[in-house]
Design a protein around this motif. Structure first.
Motif, PDB file in Angstrom:
ATOM      1  N   MET A   1      17.214  45.090 -18.435  1.00  0.00           N
ATOM      2  CA  MET A   1      17.705  45.239 -19.794  1.00  0.00           C
ATOM      3  C   MET A   1      19.226  45.046 -19.782  1.00  0.00           C
ATOM      4  O   MET A   1      19.919  45.470 -18.865  1.00  0.00           O
ATOM      5  CB  MET A   1      17.314  46.615 -20.321  1.00  0.00           C
ATOM      6  N   TYR A   2      19.719  44.405 -20.816  1.00  0.00           N
ATOM      7  CA  TYR A   2      21.136  44.071 -20.897  1.00  0.00           C
ATOM      8  C   TYR A   2      22.015  45.319 -20.883  1.00  0.00           C
ATOM      9  O   TYR A   2      23.057  45.337 -20.224  1.00  0.00           O
ATOM     10  CB  TYR A   2      21.415  43.250 -22.153  1.00  0.00           C
ATOM     11  N   SER A   3      21.604  46.367 -21.589  1.00  0.00           N
ATOM     12  CA  SER A   3      22.446  47.570 -21.646  1.00  0.00           C
ATOM     13  C   SER A   3      22.594  48.211 -20.268  1.00  0.00           C
ATOM     14  O   SER A   3      23.660  48.715 -19.926  1.00  0.00           O
ATOM     15  CB  SER A   3      21.897  48.576 -22.663  1.00  0.00           C
ATOM     16  N   ASP A   4      21.541  48.187 -19.460  1.00  0.00           N
ATOM     17  CA  ASP A   4      21.632  48.752 -18.107  1.00  0.00           C
ATOM     18  C   ASP A   4      22.617  47.961 -17.257  1.00  0.00           C
ATOM     19  O   ASP A   4      23.393  48.541 -16.488  1.00  0.00           O
ATOM     20  CB  ASP A   4      20.256  48.762 -17.435  1.00  0.00           C
ATOM     21  N   LEU A   5      22.590  46.644 -17.382  1.00  0.00           N
ATOM     22  CA  LEU A   5      23.531  45.800 -16.649  1.00  0.00           C
ATOM     23  C   LEU A   5      24.966  46.066 -17.111  1.00  0.00           C
ATOM     24  O   LEU A   5      25.879  46.190 -16.296  1.00  0.00           O
ATOM     25  CB  LEU A   5      23.167  44.326 -16.844  1.00  0.00           C
ATOM     26  N   TYR A   6      25.137  46.177 -18.434  1.00  0.00           N
ATOM     27  CA  TYR A   6      26.458  46.459 -18.994  1.00  0.00           C
ATOM     28  C   TYR A   6      26.975  47.803 -18.496  1.00  0.00           C
ATOM     29  O   TYR A   6      28.123  47.921 -18.057  1.00  0.00           O
ATOM     30  CB  TYR A   6      26.394  46.440 -20.521  1.00  0.00           C
ATOM     31  N   ILE A   7      26.132  48.830 -18.549  1.00  0.00           N
ATOM     32  CA  ILE A   7      26.535  50.168 -18.099  1.00  0.00           C
ATOM     33  C   ILE A   7      26.886  50.148 -16.613  1.00  0.00           C
ATOM     34  O   ILE A   7      27.898  50.724 -16.197  1.00  0.00           O
ATOM     35  CB  ILE A   7      25.435  51.207 -18.409  1.00  0.00           C
ATOM     36  N   SER A   8      26.080  49.470 -15.828  1.00  0.00           N
ATOM     37  CA  SER A   8      26.354  49.377 -14.392  1.00  0.00           C
ATOM     38  C   SER A   8      27.702  48.705 -14.140  1.00  0.00           C
ATOM     39  O   SER A   8      28.496  49.190 -13.319  1.00  0.00           O
ATOM     40  CB  SER A   8      25.230  48.594 -13.717  1.00  0.00           C
ATOM     41  N   ASP A   9      27.977  47.613 -14.842  1.00  0.00           N
ATOM     42  CA  ASP A   9      29.260  46.912 -14.686  1.00  0.00           C
ATOM     43  C   ASP A   9      30.431  47.788 -15.117  1.00  0.00           C
ATOM     44  O   ASP A   9      31.458  47.844 -14.437  1.00  0.00           O
ATOM     45  CB  ASP A   9      29.275  45.606 -15.487  1.00  0.00           C
ATOM     46  N   GLU A  10      30.280  48.480 -16.237  1.00  0.00           N
ATOM     47  CA  GLU A  10      31.354  49.344 -16.734  1.00  0.00           C
ATOM     48  C   GLU A  10      31.612  50.516 -15.784  1.00  0.00           C
ATOM     49  O   GLU A  10      32.760  50.911 -15.572  1.00  0.00           O
ATOM     50  CB  GLU A  10      31.034  49.857 -18.143  1.00  0.00           C
TER      51      GLU A  10
END
Length: 136
Positions: A1-10
């Motif tokens: 999921m895109y939000s999980d990837l975004y959260i991981s990157d942040e």
């Protein structure tokens, strides 16, 4: 999921910053990771709501939503560093901004009157906004 990837990157960006600037590694702390996950999810939700509402609400009241997002961004770093009292202050300010946002999207003329530099105008107080939310 895109939000999980975004959260991981942040989280990686924030952890790298904290290690570089403060020599503080939160990557192994479950409590810190839970805090970051929760806060970053909140920021994503707020940004999605802002984008969905952008065309439907006047520009003036949307500034309150932008301010809430800004508060949560600051709160993420301050909370990770353990500054509880400033975090509480930002949360309170976010609640006040939310009340103002909800009031001014229903009453855009009041927002524009508020922007009027007339010294005789009546300033809305947070208590007035809370009463409004409870009644309507």
């Amino acid at each position: 999921m895109y939000s999980d990837l975004y959260i991981s990157d942040e989280k990686k960006i924030l952890n790298t910053y904290l290690v570089r600037v403060y020599n503080l590694d939160l990557a192994e702390s479950k409590v810190s990771q839970d805090f970051l996950n929760s806060n970053l999810n909140n920021i994503i939700s707020l940004k999605l709501w802002r984008e969905q509402l952008r065309e439907m609400i006047p520009e003036g009241p949307s500034k309150y939503l932008d301010e809430i997002i800004s508060n949560f961004n600051q709160l993420t770093l301050l909370g990770a560093l353990g500054f509880g009292i400033p975090c509480y202050m930002l949360l309170r300010r976010s609640a006040e901004n939310l009340l103002a946002f909800l009031y001014y999207i229903d009453h855009p003329i009041e927002y524009y009157k508020k922007q009027n530099p007339d010294e005789t105008r009546n300033h809305n107080k947070i208590g007035d906004l809370q009463i409004y939310i409870e009644e309507y």
